[in-house]
Write a protein that holds these residues in place. Structure first.
Motif, short mmCIF file in Angstrom:
data_model
loop_
_atom_site.label_atom_id
_atom_site.label_comp_id
_atom_site.label_asym_id
_atom_site.label_seq_id
_atom_site.Cartn_x
_atom_site.Cartn_y
_atom_site.Cartn_z
N PRO A 92 -22.34 57.27 134.35
CA PRO A 92 -23.26 58.40 134.17
C PRO A 92 -22.58 59.76 134.25
N GLY A 93 -21.40 59.81 134.87
CA GLY A 93 -20.67 61.07 134.98
C GLY A 93 -20.23 61.65 133.66
N VAL A 94 -20.29 60.86 132.59
CA VAL A 94 -19.95 61.41 131.27
C VAL A 94 -20.93 62.51 130.88
N VAL A 95 -22.14 62.49 131.46
CA VAL A 95 -23.10 63.56 131.22
C VAL A 95 -22.60 64.88 131.82
N ASN A 96 -21.90 64.79 132.96
CA ASN A 96 -21.28 66.00 133.53
C ASN A 96 -20.13 66.50 132.66
N ASP A 97 -19.32 65.56 132.19
CA ASP A 97 -18.10 65.92 131.47
C ASP A 97 -18.39 66.43 130.06
N ALA A 98 -19.37 65.82 129.41
CA ALA A 98 -19.60 66.09 127.98
C ALA A 98 -21.10 66.00 127.69
N PRO A 99 -21.88 66.97 128.23
CA PRO A 99 -23.34 66.84 128.12
C PRO A 99 -23.86 66.84 126.68
N TYR A 100 -23.08 67.39 125.74
CA TYR A 100 -23.57 67.47 124.36
C TYR A 100 -22.92 66.44 123.44
N ASP A 101 -21.92 65.74 123.94
CA ASP A 101 -21.18 64.82 123.09
C ASP A 101 -21.33 63.39 123.63
N GLY A 102 -20.34 62.94 124.41
CA GLY A 102 -20.42 61.58 124.94
C GLY A 102 -21.58 61.36 125.89
N GLY A 103 -22.13 62.44 126.45
CA GLY A 103 -23.19 62.32 127.44
C GLY A 103 -24.61 62.42 126.91
N TRP A 104 -24.79 62.20 125.60
CA TRP A 104 -26.16 62.16 125.08
C TRP A 104 -26.93 61.01 125.74
N LEU A 105 -28.26 61.12 125.77
CA LEU A 105 -29.07 60.12 126.48
C LEU A 105 -29.73 59.12 125.54
N VAL A 106 -30.51 59.60 124.59
CA VAL A 106 -31.23 58.70 123.68
C VAL A 106 -31.27 59.30 122.28
N LYS A 107 -31.53 58.41 121.31
CA LYS A 107 -31.86 58.83 119.95
C LYS A 107 -33.28 58.36 119.67
N VAL A 108 -34.06 59.23 119.04
CA VAL A 108 -35.50 59.03 118.89
C VAL A 108 -35.90 59.25 117.44
N ARG A 109 -36.74 58.35 116.92
CA ARG A 109 -37.36 58.59 115.61
C ARG A 109 -38.59 59.45 115.85
N LEU A 110 -38.56 60.67 115.34
CA LEU A 110 -39.61 61.65 115.65
C LEU A 110 -40.95 61.24 115.04
N SER A 111 -42.00 61.34 115.85
CA SER A 111 -43.34 61.04 115.35
C SER A 111 -44.03 62.30 114.83
N ASP A 112 -43.55 63.47 115.28
CA ASP A 112 -44.17 64.73 114.85
C ASP A 112 -43.09 65.80 114.76
N PRO A 113 -42.32 65.79 113.67
CA PRO A 113 -41.19 66.73 113.55
C PRO A 113 -41.61 68.19 113.70
N ALA A 114 -42.87 68.52 113.42
CA ALA A 114 -43.34 69.91 113.53
C ALA A 114 -43.27 70.42 114.96
N GLU A 115 -43.23 69.51 115.94
CA GLU A 115 -43.10 69.93 117.35
C GLU A 115 -41.86 70.78 117.58
N ALA A 116 -40.85 70.60 116.74
CA ALA A 116 -39.58 71.31 116.93
C ALA A 116 -39.78 72.83 116.88
N ALA A 117 -40.82 73.28 116.22
CA ALA A 117 -41.08 74.72 116.13
C ALA A 117 -41.33 75.34 117.50
N ALA A 118 -41.74 74.53 118.47
CA ALA A 118 -42.03 75.05 119.82
C ALA A 118 -40.78 75.15 120.69
N LEU A 119 -39.67 74.59 120.23
CA LEU A 119 -38.45 74.62 121.04
C LEU A 119 -37.73 75.95 120.90
N LEU A 120 -36.77 76.18 121.78
CA LEU A 120 -36.03 77.44 121.82
C LEU A 120 -34.73 77.33 121.05
N ASP A 121 -34.33 78.41 120.40
CA ASP A 121 -32.97 78.44 119.87
C ASP A 121 -32.03 78.86 121.01
#
Length: 130
Positions: A92-121
């Motif tokens: 699990p320490g790979v999340v500390n070392d590489a939170p955006y690369d090796g430390g990803w958690l899950v991949k998800v098939r989006l049920s409502d892609p429009a939700e992305a508009a509520a996220l932050l850049d």
């Protein structure tokens, strides 16, 4: 070894609970931000969802345990888990070392892609951290 310097990639979308999403068509990869792994400290255990599980935006879908605390991981978007990161059960320490690369958690098939508009850049997320 913890990633020393705060880093927030420009190509990601961010959730106020310190989660990120990388969207590629109808599939999104989720993880936690540098801020989140830094606040938790050294991670010792990850309890994530199984493939096939449906997760909902703004709801917890996994737990990360560090030497300091147990923390819920909140879903930035809704969908069905199609892949889980197999490395995290042993390391699990790979999340500390590489939170955006090796430390990803899950991949998800989006049920409502429009939700992305509520996220932050990245600029809005950095503002939130100030």
């Amino acid at each position: 070894e913890l990633m020393a310097d705060a880093s927030y990639p420009e190509d990601l979308l961010y959730h106020p609970e310190h989660d990120w999403a990388r969207i590629d068509g109808e599939i999104a990869t989720f993880g936690i931000t540098w801020f989140a792994q830094d606040a938790l400290g050294e991670l010792v255990f990850y309890d994530g969802p199984d493939v096939g599980k449906t997760i909902a935006k703004d709801e917890p879908y996994a737990e990360l345990e560090s030497v300091k605390a147990v923390s819920d991981v909140v879903a930035p978007l809704s969908g069905e888990v199609v892949e889980v990161n197999p490395a995290l059960s042993d390391e699990p320490g790979v999340v500390n070392d590489a939170p955006y690369d090796g430390g990803w958690l899950v991949k998800v098939r989006l049920s409502d892609p429009a939700e992305a508009a509520a996220l932050l850049d990245v600029a809005a997320y950095r503002e939130l951290l100030r």
